[in-house]
Every structure is written in structure tokens, then in C-alpha cells.
Design a protein around this motif. Structure first.
Motif, PDB file in Angstrom:
ATOM      1  N   HIS A 160       0.018   4.445   4.054  1.00  0.00           N
ATOM      2  CA  HIS A 160       0.378   4.863   2.691  1.00  0.00           C
ATOM      3  C   HIS A 160       1.898   4.816   2.579  1.00  0.00           C
ATOM      4  CE1 HIS A 160      -3.564   7.249   1.744  1.00  0.00           C
ATOM      5  NE2 HIS A 160      -3.795   6.124   2.401  1.00  0.00           N
ATOM      6  N   PHE A 161       2.385   4.030   1.639  1.00  0.00           N
ATOM      7  CA  PHE A 161       3.822   3.757   1.556  1.00  0.00           C
ATOM      8  C   PHE A 161       4.346   4.115   0.163  1.00  0.00           C
ATOM      9  CE2 PHE A 161       6.853   0.102   0.534  1.00  0.00           C
ATOM     10  CZ  PHE A 161       7.960   0.719   1.085  1.00  0.00           C
ATOM     11  N   LYS A 162       5.414   4.918   0.103  1.00  0.00           N
ATOM     12  CA  LYS A 162       6.066   5.242  -1.180  1.00  0.00           C
ATOM     13  C   LYS A 162       7.564   4.996  -1.042  1.00  0.00           C
ATOM     14  CE  LYS A 162       4.599   9.884  -1.389  1.00  0.00           C
ATOM     15  NZ  LYS A 162       4.253  11.149  -2.064  1.00  0.00           N
ATOM     16  N   THR A 163       8.177   4.539  -2.116  1.00  0.00           N
ATOM     17  CA  THR A 163       9.633   4.330  -2.090  1.00  0.00           C
ATOM     18  C   THR A 163      10.190   4.353  -3.517  1.00  0.00           C
ATOM     19  OG1 THR A 163      11.405   2.812  -1.418  1.00  0.00           O
ATOM     20  CG2 THR A 163       9.377   1.796  -2.162  1.00  0.00           C
ATOM     21  N   ASP A 164      11.489   4.622  -3.604  1.00  0.00           N
ATOM     22  CA  ASP A 164      12.182   4.527  -4.885  1.00  0.00           C
ATOM     23  C   ASP A 164      12.870   3.166  -4.996  1.00  0.00           C
ATOM     24  OD1 ASP A 164      13.901   5.406  -2.690  1.00  0.00           O
ATOM     25  OD2 ASP A 164      15.484   5.191  -4.177  1.00  0.00           O
ATOM     26  N   SER A 165      12.847   2.381  -3.908  1.00  0.00           N
ATOM     27  CA  SER A 165      13.636   1.147  -3.858  1.00  0.00           C
ATOM     28  C   SER A 165      12.785  -0.056  -4.258  1.00  0.00           C
ATOM     29  CB  SER A 165      14.195   0.951  -2.442  1.00  0.00           C
ATOM     30  OG  SER A 165      14.642  -0.372  -2.290  1.00  0.00           O
ATOM     31  N   LEU A 166      13.125  -0.649  -5.403  1.00  0.00           N
ATOM     32  CA  LEU A 166      12.376  -1.822  -5.862  1.00  0.00           C
ATOM     33  C   LEU A 166      12.516  -2.971  -4.860  1.00  0.00           C
ATOM     34  CD1 LEU A 166      10.718  -3.323  -7.962  1.00  0.00           C
ATOM     35  CD2 LEU A 166      12.813  -3.804  -9.227  1.00  0.00           C
ATOM     36  N   THR A 167      13.725  -3.141  -4.304  1.00  0.00           N
ATOM     37  CA  THR A 167      13.912  -4.270  -3.372  1.00  0.00           C
ATOM     38  C   THR A 167      13.104  -4.056  -2.086  1.00  0.00           C
ATOM     39  OG1 THR A 167      15.988  -3.238  -2.701  1.00  0.00           O
ATOM     40  CG2 THR A 167      16.147  -5.126  -4.178  1.00  0.00           C
ATOM     41  N   LEU A 168      13.043  -2.803  -1.615  1.00  0.00           N
ATOM     42  CA  LEU A 168      12.230  -2.550  -0.414  1.00  0.00           C
ATOM     43  C   LEU A 168      10.752  -2.752  -0.740  1.00  0.00           C
ATOM     44  CD1 LEU A 168      12.005  -1.685   2.560  1.00  0.00           C
ATOM     45  CD2 LEU A 168      11.753   0.674   1.767  1.00  0.00           C
ATOM     46  N   PHE A 169      10.343  -2.346  -1.944  1.00  0.00           N
ATOM     47  CA  PHE A 169       8.930  -2.481  -2.303  1.00  0.00           C
ATOM     48  C   PHE A 169       8.554  -3.963  -2.392  1.00  0.00           C
ATOM     49  CE2 PHE A 169       5.131  -1.924  -5.036  1.00  0.00           C
ATOM     50  CZ  PHE A 169       4.460  -1.015  -4.238  1.00  0.00           C
ATOM     51  N   GLU A 170       9.441  -4.739  -3.019  1.00  0.00           N
ATOM     52  CA  GLU A 170       9.188  -6.180  -3.155  1.00  0.00           C
ATOM     53  C   GLU A 170       9.078  -6.823  -1.762  1.00  0.00           C
ATOM     54  OE1 GLU A 170      11.245  -8.557  -6.466  1.00  0.00           O
ATOM     55  OE2 GLU A 170      12.337  -9.074  -4.661  1.00  0.00           O
ATOM     56  N   PHE A 171      10.028  -6.500  -0.908  1.00  0.00           N
ATOM     57  CA  PHE A 171      10.003  -7.004   0.481  1.00  0.00           C
ATOM     58  C   PHE A 171       8.687  -6.600   1.155  1.00  0.00           C
ATOM     59  CE2 PHE A 171      10.635  -5.948   4.955  1.00  0.00           C
ATOM     60  CZ  PHE A 171      11.147  -7.119   5.469  1.00  0.00           C
ATOM     61  N   SER A 172       8.282  -5.349   0.930  1.00  0.00           N
ATOM     62  CA  SER A 172       7.105  -4.809   1.616  1.00  0.00           C
ATOM     63  C   SER A 172       5.817  -5.459   1.127  1.00  0.00           C
ATOM     64  CB  SER A 172       7.030  -3.293   1.415  1.00  0.00           C
ATOM     65  OG  SER A 172       8.243  -2.697   1.801  1.00  0.00           O
ATOM     66  N   LEU A 173       5.738  -5.764  -0.172  1.00  0.00           N
ATOM     67  CA  LEU A 173       4.538  -6.429  -0.691  1.00  0.00           C
ATOM     68  C   LEU A 173       4.329  -7.749   0.054  1.00  0.00           C
ATOM     69  CD1 LEU A 173       4.871  -5.930  -4.573  1.00  0.00           C
ATOM     70  CD2 LEU A 173       3.154  -4.899  -3.086  1.00  0.00           C
ATOM     71  N   ASN A 174       5.420  -8.500   0.230  1.00  0.00           N
ATOM     72  CA  ASN A 174       5.315  -9.762   0.974  1.00  0.00           C
ATOM     73  C   ASN A 174       4.939  -9.520   2.425  1.00  0.00           C
ATOM     74  OD1 ASN A 174       5.979 -11.891  -0.942  1.00  0.00           O
ATOM     75  ND2 ASN A 174       7.927 -10.837  -1.127  1.00  0.00           N
ATOM     76  N   SER A 175       5.547  -8.499   2.988  1.00  0.00           N
ATOM     77  CA  SER A 175       5.308  -8.177   4.382  1.00  0.00           C
ATOM     78  C   SER A 175       3.833  -7.823   4.627  1.00  0.00           C
ATOM     79  CB  SER A 175       6.176  -6.960   4.691  1.00  0.00           C
ATOM     80  OG  SER A 175       6.718  -7.002   5.923  1.00  0.00           O
ATOM     81  N   PHE A 176       3.297  -6.922   3.791  1.00  0.00           N
ATOM     82  CA  PHE A 176       1.894  -6.513   3.932  1.00  0.00           C
ATOM     83  C   PHE A 176       0.987  -7.724   3.732  1.00  0.00           C
ATOM     84  CE2 PHE A 176       3.505  -2.173   3.175  1.00  0.00           C
ATOM     85  CZ  PHE A 176       2.784  -1.481   4.127  1.00  0.00           C
ATOM     86  N   SER A 177       1.306  -8.514   2.708  1.00  0.00           N
ATOM     87  CA  SER A 177       0.470  -9.652   2.387  1.00  0.00           C
ATOM     88  C   SER A 177       0.503 -10.679   3.530  1.00  0.00           C
ATOM     89  CB  SER A 177       0.959 -10.232   1.072  1.00  0.00           C
ATOM     90  OG  SER A 177       0.660 -11.560   0.983  1.00  0.00           O
ATOM     91  N   ASN A 178       1.685 -10.917   4.113  1.00  0.00           N
ATOM     92  CA  ASN A 178       1.798 -11.888   5.209  1.00  0.00           C
ATOM     93  C   ASN A 178       1.126 -11.410   6.484  1.00  0.00           C
ATOM     94  OD1 ASN A 178       3.215 -13.510   3.520  1.00  0.00           O
ATOM     95  ND2 ASN A 178       5.230 -12.904   4.266  1.00  0.00           N
ATOM     96  N   THR A 179       0.927 -10.090   6.583  1.00  0.00           N
ATOM     97  CA  THR A 179       0.291  -9.544   7.783  1.00  0.00           C
ATOM     98  C   THR A 179      -1.218  -9.386   7.554  1.00  0.00           C
ATOM     99  OG1 THR A 179       2.330  -8.252   7.880  1.00  0.00           O
ATOM    100  CG2 THR A 179       0.751  -7.832   9.596  1.00  0.00           C
ATOM    101  N   GLU A 180      -1.681  -9.922   6.442  1.00  0.00           N
ATOM    102  CA  GLU A 180      -3.106  -9.897   6.089  1.00  0.00           C
ATOM    103  C   GLU A 180      -3.683  -8.498   6.040  1.00  0.00           C
ATOM    104  OE1 GLU A 180      -4.954 -12.587   8.767  1.00  0.00           O
ATOM    105  OE2 GLU A 180      -4.293 -14.321   7.618  1.00  0.00           O
TER     106      GLU A 180
END
Ligand SMILES: C[S@@+](CC[C@H](N)C(=O)[O-])C[C@H]1O[C@@H](n2cnc3c(N)ncnc32)[C@H](O)[C@@H]1O
Length: 252
Positions: A160-180
Motif C-alpha cells: 500500500h503506497f501513498k505519497t504527495d509527490s506526483l513525480t514519485l507517483f508517476e515513477f512508481s506507476l511505471n515501476s509497479f507495472s514493469n514489475t508485473e
């Protein structure tokens, strides 16, 4: 001895005096965390707990879960221990905190502290965003960390991931998606309509929400069975919705 060093020594001594709550050498408990808690309840961890507002509240609210709050700084562990004790005293009139371990440790070493499958949930709350590209590897949602999380989480494990940082969230969406990892319950403004009290606010969250900033959140699930169950539920909901719209169209 300088004041600064004496301060550090006092903090360390205070941590050493609370072995039932504070764990300074978590590697020694690898595969044995249930012995520490004295039961087989699921274990949820907050990686980077800060001053411990979230994890203390979670431990009081959910006595059937064992919680671990981890941070790298002694002083934050000390403050967390004070917070947890005060909360358990005021809300449960308890002198001990039965379902919480405050761990001084680095998330880098997570796989040295837990056996595969030993954790059921990982909370990443307002992790440091490390905005410079050259520091991307330090972000706690970098794929190299996600691989560690997958290793220590059980088949029904969740992040479960929460953040105020749009750039971290954007990075994380790719990261989660790339890790299937199967993402679900994605929100780009968690408290849009009202404060989600059911989700327990962290220190940083309380501050950012007070400033009117949006909070980004997602959950990710690990095991193939849970992923399949989630996709089945989404498909069922969609079918139900389509049937409902169809009936409504026919009525009009
Ligand atoms: C921005 S604060 C967020 C604190 C808290 N989760 C909250 O939401 O209020 C990030 C915390 O993560 C901790 N942290 C950063 N990197 C870490 C690591 N590799 N291992 C453990 N803790 C870490 C920091 O010391 C800091 O307390």
C-alpha cells in the motif's frame, strides 16, 4: 564528550531498555518474528515510519495484526516508542504494546530480516521522493526494491503506497507495472470528498492534507491467485454494470 554524542548515547540507552518493543538487530529475528510477537497473526510493516503516528494508531486499531515500524534513525524509533506507549495507555489503559515492533533498520536489507513469505503487507507512506534522476535507485518504489518486497511478501501479500509527490507517483506507476504487480484502488486525490479516516493518516499526510494538497495512493498485489481473483471481480463488476445500463436503456 560533546553534547551531540551524549544525546545519541542517551537515545541508544533508552532504546536498549525496551527490548519488548524496540528491535535493534532485526537480522537475528529472520524467520522467527512470530516468536517475537508470541502468536501467528499476520505481519504488516511500514518502511520508513518517521515518528510513528501511523503505525502506532494501526496497532491500537487492529490488535489481530502484528505491526512493524521501521526507520533508519534511532531518534525516530525513540519518538515512535513514546508515541505507541502513550496511545496504548490512553486508549487501552495498557502498560505494554503487544502487537508492535519498532525496528531500527534499512529497507535495503529487508531480505536479510525476513524469510520469503514472512510478511503480509508493506506500507510505503510518503517515502522520500529523491527527485534527481541520478538518485532514482534510492526511491523505495524503484524496481530493485519492489523485487525485495515480492521476495518477503506472502502469496496474499500487498503493498500500500501513498505519497504527495506526483513525480514519485508517476515513477512508481511505471515501476509497479514493469514489475508485473497488479495495481488496484488507484487514487489521484485520496481525500477529495472527505478525509478517509478509515485509512489512518500519517504525520506527513496530516500536514499535506492541511495544506490542501492531493494525496496519491495505490495498492499492489503479489500472488497470482490474488491477482486472478482481483481481475475476476473487476470483470464481474463490469458485467453487472453493463447489464444495469442495458436494463435502464430498455426501460427508457
Ligand atoms: C518523508 S518521511 C515519512 C514518514 C512517515 N511514513 C509519514 O508518512 O509521516 C520518510 C521516512 O523514511 C525513512 N527512510 C528513508 N529511507 C529509508 C530506508 N532506506 N530504510 C528505512 N527508513 C528509511 C526516513 O528516515 C524518514 O523517517
Amino acid at each position: 564528550m560533546s553534547l551531540r554524542l551524549r544525546g545519541r548515547k542517551n537515545i541508544r540507552e533508552s532504546l536498549e531498555q525496551q527490548p519488548e518493543l524496540v528491535v535493534l538487530d532485526p537480522q537475528t529475528l529472520k524467520g522467527r518474528w512470530h516468536e517475537f510477537f508470541g502468536n501467528d497473526h499476520p505481519i504488516h510493516i511500514e518502511c520508513g515510519m518517521g515518528k510513528g503516528q501511523f503505525i502506532s494508531r494501526m496497532s491500537v486499531n487492529n490488535p489481530e495484526i502484528n505491526y512493524i515500524g521501521m526507520d533508519i534513525y534511532d531518534e525516530l524509533i525513540r519518538r515512535g516508542s513514546e508515541k505507541a506507549r502513550a496511545l496504548w495507555k490512553s486508549e487501552k489503559n495498557a502498560d505494554n504494546v503487544p502487537n508492535l515492533a519498532l525496528v531500527r533498520g534499512n529497507v535495503e536489507l529487508l531480505d536479510e530480516m525476513f524469510e520469503p513469505g514472512e510478511l503480509e503487507r508493506i506500507y510505503l507512506n510518503f517515502s522520500d521522493p529523491w527527485p534527481k534522476a541520478k538518485h532514482a535507485r534510492r526511491r523505495l518504489t524503484h524496481p530493485r526494491f519492489l523485487e525485495k518486497y515480492k521476495h518477503v511478501l506472502s502469496e496474499i501479500g500487498e503493498i500500500h503506497f501513498k505519497t504527495d509527490s506526483l513525480t514519485l507517483f508517476e515513477f512508481s506507476l511505471n515501476s509497479f507495472s514493469n514489475t508485473e504487480l497488479q495495481m488496484r484502488n488507484i487514487s489521484l486525490d485520496l481525500h477529495r470528498t472527505e478525509i478517509r479516516e478509515d485509512l489512518v493518516l500519517t504525520e506527513y499526510e496530516t500536514k499535506f492534507v492541511g495544506q490542501g494538497m492531493p494525496i496519491y495512493r495505490l495498492e499492489a498485489v503479489i500472488g497470482k491467485e490474488v491477482q486472478a481473483a482481483h481481475r475476476r471481480k473487476v470483470a464481474e463488476d463490469l458485467e453487472h454494470e453493463m447489464r444495469r445500463v442495458h436494463v435502464k436503456d430498455e426501460e427508457e
